[in-house]
Design a protein around this motif. Structure first.
Motif, PDB file in Angstrom:
ATOM      1  N   PRO A 324       0.828  -1.215   0.000  1.00  0.00           N
ATOM      2  CA  PRO A 324       0.000   0.000   0.000  1.00  0.00           C
ATOM      3  C   PRO A 324       0.862   1.265   0.000  1.00  0.00           C
ATOM      4  N   VAL A 325       0.540   2.162  -0.912  1.00  0.00           N
ATOM      5  CA  VAL A 325       1.235   3.443  -1.034  1.00  0.00           C
ATOM      6  C   VAL A 325       0.195   4.550  -0.868  1.00  0.00           C
ATOM      7  N   LYS A 326       0.475   5.491   0.041  1.00  0.00           N
ATOM      8  CA  LYS A 326      -0.456   6.589   0.292  1.00  0.00           C
ATOM      9  C   LYS A 326      -0.041   7.802  -0.527  1.00  0.00           C
ATOM     10  N   VAL A 327      -0.960   8.283  -1.355  1.00  0.00           N
ATOM     11  CA  VAL A 327      -0.710   9.442  -2.224  1.00  0.00           C
ATOM     12  C   VAL A 327      -1.672  10.553  -1.816  1.00  0.00           C
ATOM     13  N   LYS A 328      -1.118  11.662  -1.358  1.00  0.00           N
ATOM     14  CA  LYS A 328      -1.924  12.815  -0.958  1.00  0.00           C
ATOM     15  C   LYS A 328      -2.294  13.626  -2.189  1.00  0.00           C
ATOM     16  N   LEU A 329      -3.589  13.888  -2.363  1.00  0.00           N
ATOM     17  CA  LEU A 329      -4.041  14.691  -3.490  1.00  0.00           C
ATOM     18  C   LEU A 329      -3.796  16.154  -3.185  1.00  0.00           C
ATOM     19  N   THR A 330      -3.173  16.860  -4.126  1.00  0.00           N
ATOM     20  CA  THR A 330      -2.742  18.238  -3.880  1.00  0.00           C
ATOM     21  C   THR A 330      -3.602  19.270  -4.597  1.00  0.00           C
ATOM     22  N   GLU A 331      -4.680  18.857  -5.226  1.00  0.00           N
ATOM     23  CA  GLU A 331      -5.567  19.820  -5.881  1.00  0.00           C
ATOM     24  C   GLU A 331      -6.305  20.659  -4.834  1.00  0.00           C
ATOM     25  N   SER A 332      -6.947  21.720  -5.292  1.00  0.00           N
ATOM     26  CA  SER A 332      -7.709  22.588  -4.402  1.00  0.00           C
ATOM     27  C   SER A 332      -8.928  21.836  -3.871  1.00  0.00           C
ATOM     28  N   PRO A 333      -9.427  22.222  -2.692  1.00  0.00           N
ATOM     29  CA  PRO A 333     -10.618  21.552  -2.146  1.00  0.00           C
ATOM     30  C   PRO A 333     -11.815  21.618  -3.083  1.00  0.00           C
ATOM     31  N   GLU A 334     -11.934  22.695  -3.840  1.00  0.00           N
ATOM     32  CA  GLU A 334     -13.056  22.807  -4.776  1.00  0.00           C
ATOM     33  C   GLU A 334     -12.952  21.752  -5.874  1.00  0.00           C
ATOM     34  N   THR A 335     -11.731  21.497  -6.348  1.00  0.00           N
ATOM     35  CA  THR A 335     -11.538  20.487  -7.389  1.00  0.00           C
ATOM     36  C   THR A 335     -11.763  19.083  -6.845  1.00  0.00           C
ATOM     37  N   LEU A 336     -11.303  18.848  -5.610  1.00  0.00           N
ATOM     38  CA  LEU A 336     -11.427  17.512  -5.019  1.00  0.00           C
ATOM     39  C   LEU A 336     -12.810  17.238  -4.456  1.00  0.00           C
ATOM     40  N   ALA A 337     -13.677  18.246  -4.436  1.00  0.00           N
ATOM     41  CA  ALA A 337     -15.003  18.066  -3.830  1.00  0.00           C
ATOM     42  C   ALA A 337     -15.821  17.006  -4.556  1.00  0.00           C
ATOM     43  N   GLN A 338     -15.546  16.808  -5.854  1.00  0.00           N
ATOM     44  CA  GLN A 338     -16.319  15.829  -6.618  1.00  0.00           C
ATOM     45  C   GLN A 338     -15.919  14.390  -6.305  1.00  0.00           C
ATOM     46  N   LEU A 339     -14.758  14.180  -5.712  1.00  0.00           N
ATOM     47  CA  LEU A 339     -14.331  12.832  -5.345  1.00  0.00           C
ATOM     48  C   LEU A 339     -14.992  12.398  -4.049  1.00  0.00           C
ATOM     49  N   ARG A 340     -15.265  11.117  -3.949  1.00  0.00           N
ATOM     50  CA  ARG A 340     -15.896  10.553  -2.763  1.00  0.00           C
ATOM     51  C   ARG A 340     -15.048   9.389  -2.248  1.00  0.00           C
ATOM     52  N   ALA A 341     -15.050   9.227  -0.957  1.00  0.00           N
ATOM     53  CA  ALA A 341     -14.307   8.114  -0.355  1.00  0.00           C
ATOM     54  C   ALA A 341     -14.834   6.786  -0.879  1.00  0.00           C
ATOM     55  N   GLY A 342     -13.913   5.900  -1.238  1.00  0.00           N
ATOM     56  CA  GLY A 342     -14.284   4.591  -1.749  1.00  0.00           C
ATOM     57  C   GLY A 342     -14.315   4.491  -3.255  1.00  0.00           C
ATOM     58  N   MET A 343     -14.192   5.641  -3.966  1.00  0.00           N
ATOM     59  CA  MET A 343     -14.183   5.585  -5.430  1.00  0.00           C
ATOM     60  C   MET A 343     -12.943   4.846  -5.938  1.00  0.00           C
ATOM     61  N   ASN A 344     -13.127   4.063  -6.998  1.00  0.00           N
ATOM     62  CA  ASN A 344     -12.003   3.402  -7.643  1.00  0.00           C
ATOM     63  C   ASN A 344     -11.206   4.405  -8.459  1.00  0.00           C
ATOM     64  N   ALA A 345      -9.908   4.189  -8.531  1.00  0.00           N
ATOM     65  CA  ALA A 345      -9.042   5.128  -9.235  1.00  0.00           C
ATOM     66  C   ALA A 345      -7.907   4.376  -9.912  1.00  0.00           C
ATOM     67  N   ASN A 346      -7.338   5.014 -10.908  1.00  0.00           N
ATOM     68  CA  ASN A 346      -6.111   4.554 -11.568  1.00  0.00           C
ATOM     69  C   ASN A 346      -5.018   5.556 -11.232  1.00  0.00           C
ATOM     70  N   ILE A 347      -3.841   5.082 -10.936  1.00  0.00           N
ATOM     71  CA  ILE A 347      -2.775   5.966 -10.499  1.00  0.00           C
ATOM     72  C   ILE A 347      -1.479   5.619 -11.222  1.00  0.00           C
ATOM     73  N   SER A 348      -0.770   6.685 -11.618  1.00  0.00           N
ATOM     74  CA  SER A 348       0.534   6.534 -12.260  1.00  0.00           C
ATOM     75  C   SER A 348       1.554   7.350 -11.490  1.00  0.00           C
ATOM     76  N   ILE A 349       2.680   6.735 -11.187  1.00  0.00           N
ATOM     77  CA  ILE A 349       3.748   7.403 -10.441  1.00  0.00           C
ATOM     78  C   ILE A 349       5.003   7.415 -11.303  1.00  0.00           C
ATOM     79  N   LYS A 350       5.580   8.590 -11.453  1.00  0.00           N
ATOM     80  CA  LYS A 350       6.755   8.754 -12.293  1.00  0.00           C
ATOM     81  C   LYS A 350       7.965   8.116 -11.637  1.00  0.00           C
ATOM     82  N   LYS A 351       8.708   7.352 -12.447  1.00  0.00           N
ATOM     83  CA  LYS A 351       9.921   6.728 -11.946  1.00  0.00           C
ATOM     84  C   LYS A 351      11.036   7.763 -11.827  1.00  0.00           C
ATOM     85  N   ASP A 352      11.881   7.606 -10.817  1.00  0.00           N
ATOM     86  CA  ASP A 352      13.036   8.490 -10.636  1.00  0.00           C
ATOM     87  C   ASP A 352      14.315   7.705 -10.886  1.00  0.00           C
TER      88      ASP A 352
END
Length: 352
Positions: A324-352
Protein backbone atom coordinates in the motif's frame (compact mmCIF):
# COMPACT_ATOMS: atom_id res chain seq x y z
CA UNK A 1 -13.78 -4.95 -72.92
CA UNK A 2 -14.50 -1.45 -71.75
CA UNK A 3 -16.46 -2.86 -68.76
CA UNK A 4 -13.55 -5.00 -67.61
CA UNK A 5 -11.22 -2.02 -67.83
CA UNK A 6 -13.61 0.10 -65.76
CA UNK A 7 -13.85 -2.53 -63.02
CA UNK A 8 -10.10 -2.84 -62.93
CA UNK A 9 -9.66 0.89 -62.30
CA UNK A 10 -12.28 0.82 -59.52
CA UNK A 11 -10.63 -2.12 -57.87
CA UNK A 12 -7.29 -0.42 -58.12
CA UNK A 13 -8.69 2.72 -56.45
CA UNK A 14 -10.29 0.70 -53.65
CA UNK A 15 -7.07 -1.18 -53.11
CA UNK A 16 -5.13 2.06 -52.93
CA UNK A 17 -7.55 3.62 -50.44
CA UNK A 18 -7.50 0.45 -48.35
CA UNK A 19 -3.73 0.49 -48.34
CA UNK A 20 -3.66 4.08 -47.16
CA UNK A 21 -6.17 3.35 -44.40
CA UNK A 22 -4.20 0.31 -43.31
CA UNK A 23 -1.04 2.36 -43.33
CA UNK A 24 -2.64 5.08 -41.21
CA UNK A 25 -3.94 2.48 -38.76
CA UNK A 26 -0.53 0.85 -38.58
CA UNK A 27 1.06 4.27 -38.00
CA UNK A 28 -1.46 5.08 -35.28
CA UNK A 29 -0.83 1.74 -33.62
CA UNK A 30 2.88 2.33 -33.81
CA UNK A 31 2.53 5.77 -32.26
CA UNK A 32 0.22 4.40 -29.57
CA UNK A 33 2.61 1.54 -28.92
CA UNK A 34 5.54 3.94 -28.70
CA UNK A 35 3.69 6.19 -26.25
CA UNK A 36 2.61 3.20 -24.20
CA UNK A 37 6.13 1.80 -24.08
CA UNK A 38 7.44 5.23 -23.13
CA UNK A 39 4.90 5.52 -20.32
CA UNK A 40 5.68 2.01 -19.14
CA UNK A 41 9.33 2.98 -19.05
CA UNK A 42 8.72 6.29 -17.24
CA UNK A 43 5.75 5.42 -15.00
CA UNK A 44 4.51 2.72 -12.65
CA UNK A 45 0.75 2.42 -12.65
CA UNK A 46 -2.03 0.36 -11.10
CA UNK A 47 -5.81 0.29 -11.05
CA UNK A 48 -5.90 -1.26 -7.58
CA UNK A 49 -6.48 2.07 -5.84
CA UNK A 50 -9.26 3.85 -3.98
CA UNK A 51 -9.97 7.37 -2.81
CA UNK A 52 -9.91 7.73 0.98
CA UNK A 53 -11.07 10.33 3.54
CA UNK A 54 -11.34 10.39 7.30
CA UNK A 55 -14.78 8.99 8.11
CA UNK A 56 -15.28 9.13 11.86
CA UNK A 57 -18.20 8.00 14.00
CA UNK A 58 -20.23 10.47 16.03
CA UNK A 59 -20.82 8.86 19.42
CA UNK A 60 -22.78 9.79 22.52
CA UNK A 61 -20.98 10.31 25.83
CA UNK A 62 -24.16 10.01 27.92
CA UNK A 63 -27.26 7.82 28.02
CA UNK A 64 -30.69 9.29 27.34
CA UNK A 65 -33.58 9.82 24.98
CA UNK A 66 -33.11 11.86 21.82
CA UNK A 67 -35.07 15.08 22.11
CA UNK A 68 -34.25 16.66 18.77
CA UNK A 69 -32.21 15.88 15.63
CA UNK A 70 -30.72 18.88 13.85
CA UNK A 71 -29.22 17.34 10.71
CA UNK A 72 -30.30 15.42 7.63
CA UNK A 73 -28.56 12.72 5.64
CA UNK A 74 -25.67 13.94 3.45
CA UNK A 75 -25.90 17.43 4.94
CA UNK A 76 -22.81 19.62 5.09
CA UNK A 77 -22.08 20.91 8.59
CA UNK A 78 -19.64 23.37 10.13
CA UNK A 79 -17.52 22.84 13.20
CA UNK A 80 -19.65 23.45 16.31
CA UNK A 81 -23.02 22.97 14.60
CA UNK A 82 -25.57 21.17 16.79
CA UNK A 83 -26.27 17.68 15.47
CA UNK A 84 -28.71 16.40 18.07
CA UNK A 85 -29.98 17.12 21.57
CA UNK A 86 -30.49 14.51 24.30
CA UNK A 87 -33.01 14.96 27.10
CA UNK A 88 -31.02 16.45 30.00
CA UNK A 89 -33.68 16.45 32.75
CA UNK A 90 -31.95 13.83 34.89
CA UNK A 91 -28.51 15.37 34.39
CA UNK A 92 -29.89 18.81 35.27
CA UNK A 93 -31.24 17.40 38.55
CA UNK A 94 -27.86 15.83 39.30
CA UNK A 95 -26.22 19.19 38.69
CA UNK A 96 -28.63 20.94 41.06
CA UNK A 97 -28.00 18.25 43.67
CA UNK A 98 -24.27 18.77 43.28
CA UNK A 99 -24.65 22.52 43.69
CA UNK A 100 -26.67 22.00 46.89
CA UNK A 101 -24.09 19.57 48.29
CA UNK A 102 -21.29 22.03 47.50
CA UNK A 103 -23.17 24.87 49.21
CA UNK A 104 -23.70 22.67 52.27
CA UNK A 105 -19.99 21.86 52.50
CA UNK A 106 -19.09 25.53 52.13
CA UNK A 107 -21.58 26.38 54.90
CA UNK A 108 -19.91 23.81 57.16
CA UNK A 109 -16.63 25.63 56.61
CA UNK A 110 -18.32 28.83 57.79
CA UNK A 111 -19.57 27.09 60.93
CA UNK A 112 -16.11 25.69 61.67
CA UNK A 113 -14.52 29.10 61.23
CA UNK A 114 -17.02 30.52 63.71
CA UNK A 115 -16.23 27.69 66.15
CA UNK A 116 -12.52 28.38 65.78
CA UNK A 117 -13.05 32.03 66.63
CA UNK A 118 -15.25 31.19 69.62
CA UNK A 119 -12.83 28.57 70.95
CA UNK A 120 -9.91 30.96 70.49
CA UNK A 121 -11.69 33.51 72.66
CA UNK A 122 -12.37 30.83 75.29
CA UNK A 123 -8.67 29.94 75.29
CA UNK A 124 -7.77 33.61 75.75
CA UNK A 125 -10.16 33.79 78.69
CA UNK A 126 -8.59 30.64 80.13
CA UNK A 127 -5.15 32.17 79.74
CA UNK A 128 -6.31 35.29 81.61
CA UNK A 129 -7.80 33.11 84.32
CA UNK A 130 -4.42 31.39 84.72
CA UNK A 131 -2.83 34.72 85.60
CA UNK A 132 -5.56 35.42 88.20
CA UNK A 133 -5.30 31.94 89.73
CA UNK A 134 -1.50 32.15 89.73
CA UNK A 135 -1.67 35.40 91.74
CA UNK A 136 -4.03 33.71 94.18
CA UNK A 137 -1.62 30.76 94.45
CA UNK A 138 1.30 33.09 95.13
CA UNK A 139 -0.63 34.79 97.91
CA UNK A 140 -1.65 31.45 99.42
CA UNK A 141 1.98 30.30 99.34
CA UNK A 142 3.11 33.48 101.08
CA UNK A 143 0.42 33.08 103.78
CA UNK A 144 1.45 29.51 104.38
CA UNK A 145 5.12 30.42 104.65
CA UNK A 146 4.32 33.20 107.11
CA UNK A 147 2.11 31.00 109.31
CA UNK A 148 4.74 28.28 109.23
CA UNK A 149 7.34 30.70 110.65
CA UNK A 150 4.86 32.04 113.22
CA UNK A 151 3.92 28.53 114.25
CA UNK A 152 7.57 27.66 114.86
CA UNK A 153 7.90 30.57 117.30
CA UNK A 154 4.49 29.72 118.77
CA UNK A 155 2.94 32.96 117.49
CA UNK A 156 0.26 31.12 115.48
CA UNK A 157 -2.03 28.25 116.29
CA UNK A 158 -2.13 24.83 114.64
CA UNK A 159 -5.52 25.62 113.18
CA UNK A 160 -4.27 28.78 111.49
CA UNK A 161 -1.43 26.80 109.94
CA UNK A 162 -3.79 24.11 108.72
CA UNK A 163 -6.16 26.69 107.25
CA UNK A 164 -3.33 28.34 105.33
CA UNK A 165 -2.20 24.90 104.11
CA UNK A 166 -5.71 24.09 102.91
CA UNK A 167 -5.94 27.45 101.10
CA UNK A 168 -2.61 26.74 99.41
CA UNK A 169 -3.82 23.32 98.24
CA UNK A 170 -7.00 24.83 96.85
CA UNK A 171 -5.08 27.55 95.01
CA UNK A 172 -2.67 24.95 93.58
CA UNK A 173 -5.58 22.82 92.36
CA UNK A 174 -7.28 25.84 90.79
CA UNK A 175 -4.02 26.79 89.05
CA UNK A 176 -3.62 23.30 87.57
CA UNK A 177 -7.25 23.26 86.51
CA UNK A 178 -6.87 26.63 84.75
CA UNK A 179 -3.80 25.37 82.92
CA UNK A 180 -5.60 22.22 81.82
CA UNK A 181 -8.60 24.24 80.67
CA UNK A 182 -6.29 26.44 78.61
CA UNK A 183 -4.57 23.41 77.03
CA UNK A 184 -7.96 21.84 76.32
CA UNK A 185 -9.12 25.04 74.61
CA UNK A 186 -5.96 25.07 72.45
CA UNK A 187 -6.48 21.39 71.56
CA UNK A 188 -10.06 22.10 70.57
CA UNK A 189 -8.89 24.91 68.30
CA UNK A 190 -6.45 22.51 66.64
CA UNK A 191 -9.16 19.87 66.30
CA UNK A 192 -11.47 22.33 64.60
CA UNK A 193 -8.71 23.42 62.26
CA UNK A 194 -8.10 19.76 61.36
CA UNK A 195 -11.82 19.34 60.70
CA UNK A 196 -11.64 22.42 58.49
CA UNK A 197 -9.03 20.67 56.35
CA UNK A 198 -11.35 17.68 56.01
CA UNK A 199 -14.22 19.90 54.91
CA UNK A 200 -11.99 21.75 52.47
CA UNK A 201 -11.11 18.40 50.88
CA UNK A 202 -14.82 17.60 50.81
CA UNK A 203 -15.48 20.89 49.05
CA UNK A 204 -12.94 19.96 46.37
CA UNK A 205 -14.62 16.58 45.95
CA UNK A 206 -18.04 18.16 45.72
CA UNK A 207 -16.72 20.71 43.23
CA UNK A 208 -15.31 17.90 41.10
CA UNK A 209 -18.64 16.06 41.18
CA UNK A 210 -20.43 19.27 40.23
CA UNK A 211 -18.04 19.84 37.34
CA UNK A 212 -18.70 16.28 36.18
CA UNK A 213 -22.44 16.91 36.34
CA UNK A 214 -21.98 20.07 34.28
CA UNK A 215 -19.99 18.06 31.74
CA UNK A 216 -22.80 15.51 31.50
CA UNK A 217 -25.29 18.32 30.91
CA UNK A 218 -23.01 19.68 28.19
CA UNK A 219 -22.66 16.24 26.63
CA UNK A 220 -26.41 16.14 26.01
CA UNK A 221 -25.81 18.56 23.14
CA UNK A 222 -23.75 16.78 20.45
CA UNK A 223 -21.94 19.09 18.03
CA UNK A 224 -19.94 18.60 14.85
CA UNK A 225 -16.24 18.19 15.73
CA UNK A 226 -15.08 19.77 12.44
CA UNK A 227 -16.27 20.88 9.03
CA UNK A 228 -17.62 17.91 7.17
CA UNK A 229 -20.51 16.10 5.61
CA UNK A 230 -22.88 13.82 7.45
CA UNK A 231 -23.48 10.25 6.30
CA UNK A 232 -26.51 8.03 6.59
CA UNK A 233 -28.94 8.77 9.42
CA UNK A 234 -30.01 5.73 11.46
CA UNK A 235 -31.58 7.34 14.56
CA UNK A 236 -34.99 8.80 15.30
CA UNK A 237 -36.39 11.34 17.74
CA UNK A 238 -37.39 9.72 21.03
CA UNK A 239 -34.97 6.83 20.63
CA UNK A 240 -33.02 5.68 23.71
CA UNK A 241 -29.28 5.76 23.13
CA UNK A 242 -26.44 4.48 25.28
CA UNK A 243 -23.15 6.10 26.20
CA UNK A 244 -20.58 5.16 23.55
CA UNK A 245 -23.21 4.30 20.96
CA UNK A 246 -22.45 5.34 17.37
CA UNK A 247 -25.12 7.75 16.19
CA UNK A 248 -23.83 8.80 12.77
CA UNK A 249 -20.75 9.14 10.61
CA UNK A 250 -19.13 12.37 9.51
CA UNK A 251 -16.64 12.84 6.69
CA UNK A 252 -13.84 15.22 7.66
CA UNK A 253 -13.50 17.76 4.84
CA UNK A 254 -10.67 19.67 6.53
CA UNK A 255 -8.23 16.74 6.53
CA UNK A 256 -8.08 16.51 2.74
CA UNK A 257 -8.26 13.43 0.53
CA UNK A 258 -5.76 10.82 -0.52
CA UNK A 259 -5.49 7.61 -2.51
CA UNK A 260 -4.33 4.25 -1.22
CA UNK A 261 -2.75 2.44 -4.17
CA UNK A 262 -1.71 -1.20 -3.84
CA UNK A 263 1.35 -1.56 -6.08
CA UNK A 264 3.07 -4.84 -6.80
CA UNK A 265 6.25 -5.42 -4.87
CA UNK A 266 8.14 -5.36 -8.15
CA UNK A 267 6.98 -1.80 -8.82
CA UNK A 268 8.09 0.08 -5.71
CA UNK A 269 11.84 0.09 -6.26
CA UNK A 270 11.66 3.50 -7.96
CA UNK A 271 9.18 5.05 -5.51
CA UNK A 272 10.01 7.40 -2.66
CA UNK A 273 8.29 9.91 -0.42
CA UNK A 274 7.60 13.09 -2.34
CA UNK A 275 7.25 11.33 -5.70
CA UNK A 276 4.84 12.84 -8.23
CA UNK A 277 1.64 10.95 -9.04
CA UNK A 278 -1.30 11.35 -11.42
CA UNK A 279 -4.70 10.00 -10.45
CA UNK A 280 -7.77 9.43 -12.59
CA UNK A 281 -11.03 8.32 -11.00
CA UNK A 282 -13.30 5.89 -12.81
CA UNK A 283 -16.12 8.36 -12.29
CA UNK A 284 -14.14 11.18 -13.96
CA UNK A 285 -11.84 9.53 -16.51
CA UNK A 286 -11.15 12.78 -18.38
CA UNK A 287 -9.72 14.63 -15.36
CA UNK A 288 -6.25 13.99 -13.97
CA UNK A 289 -5.69 14.81 -10.32
CA UNK A 290 -2.21 15.66 -9.04
CA UNK A 291 -0.70 14.11 -5.94
CA UNK A 292 2.48 13.28 -4.08
CA UNK A 293 3.60 10.17 -2.22
CA UNK A 294 3.47 10.75 1.53
CA UNK A 295 4.19 7.23 2.81
CA UNK A 296 4.86 3.64 1.85
CA UNK A 297 3.55 0.82 3.99
CA UNK A 298 6.17 -0.88 6.21
CA UNK A 299 4.74 -4.28 5.24
CA UNK A 300 2.58 -5.89 2.61
CA UNK A 301 -1.17 -5.64 2.86
CA UNK A 302 -1.40 -9.37 3.60
CA UNK A 303 0.72 -8.96 6.74
CA UNK A 304 -1.88 -6.63 8.23
CA UNK A 305 -4.77 -9.00 7.54
CA UNK A 306 -6.59 -10.92 10.24
CA UNK A 307 -4.90 -14.17 9.22
CA UNK A 308 -1.48 -13.36 7.69
CA UNK A 309 -0.13 -16.05 5.33
CA UNK A 310 2.32 -18.63 6.60
CA UNK A 311 4.55 -20.06 3.87
CA UNK A 312 6.22 -22.62 6.13
CA UNK A 313 3.42 -25.18 5.78
CA UNK A 314 4.98 -26.83 2.72
CA UNK A 315 2.22 -25.94 0.24
CA UNK A 316 3.90 -22.84 -1.13
CA UNK A 317 2.68 -20.97 -4.19
CA UNK A 318 4.54 -17.77 -4.89
CA UNK A 319 2.18 -14.82 -5.31
CA UNK A 320 3.26 -11.28 -6.07
CA UNK A 321 2.50 -9.23 -2.97
CA UNK A 322 0.99 -5.74 -2.85
CA UNK A 323 2.47 -2.77 -1.00
CA UNK A 324 0.00 0.00 0.00
CA UNK A 325 1.23 3.44 -1.03
CA UNK A 326 -0.46 6.59 0.29
CA UNK A 327 -0.71 9.44 -2.22
CA UNK A 328 -1.92 12.82 -0.96
CA UNK A 329 -4.04 14.69 -3.49
CA UNK A 330 -2.74 18.24 -3.88
CA UNK A 331 -5.57 19.82 -5.88
CA UNK A 332 -7.71 22.59 -4.40
CA UNK A 333 -10.62 21.55 -2.15
CA UNK A 334 -13.06 22.81 -4.78
CA UNK A 335 -11.54 20.49 -7.39
CA UNK A 336 -11.43 17.51 -5.02
CA UNK A 337 -15.00 18.07 -3.83
CA UNK A 338 -16.32 15.83 -6.62
CA UNK A 339 -14.33 12.83 -5.34
CA UNK A 340 -15.90 10.55 -2.76
CA UNK A 341 -14.31 8.11 -0.35
CA UNK A 342 -14.28 4.59 -1.75
CA UNK A 343 -14.18 5.59 -5.43
CA UNK A 344 -12.00 3.40 -7.64
CA UNK A 345 -9.04 5.13 -9.24
CA UNK A 346 -6.11 4.55 -11.57
CA UNK A 347 -2.77 5.97 -10.50
CA UNK A 348 0.53 6.53 -12.26
CA UNK A 349 3.75 7.40 -10.44
CA UNK A 350 6.75 8.75 -12.29
CA UNK A 351 9.92 6.73 -11.95
CA UNK A 352 13.04 8.49 -10.64
Amino acid sequence: METNTKYTQTDHLITKITAWIAGLIALALAVWGGITLSELYKYEDTNDAQVEEYINPVTSRVTGFIREIKYEENQEVKKGDTLLIIDNSEYQLQQEEGEAALSNAQAQIGVLESNVETTARISQASQSQIASVQAKLTRAQQDYDRYSKLFKVESATQQQLENSRAALDVATSEFRSAQENYQAALSKVNDIKAQKGVYQAEIKRRQALLNRSKLDVGYTVIRAPYNGKMGRRTIQQGQLIQAGQTLAYIVDQDAGKWVIANFKETQISHMHIGGIAEVTADAFPDHKFKGTIVSLSPATGARFSLLPPDNSTGNFVKIVQRIPVKVKLTESPETLAQLRAGMNANISIKKD
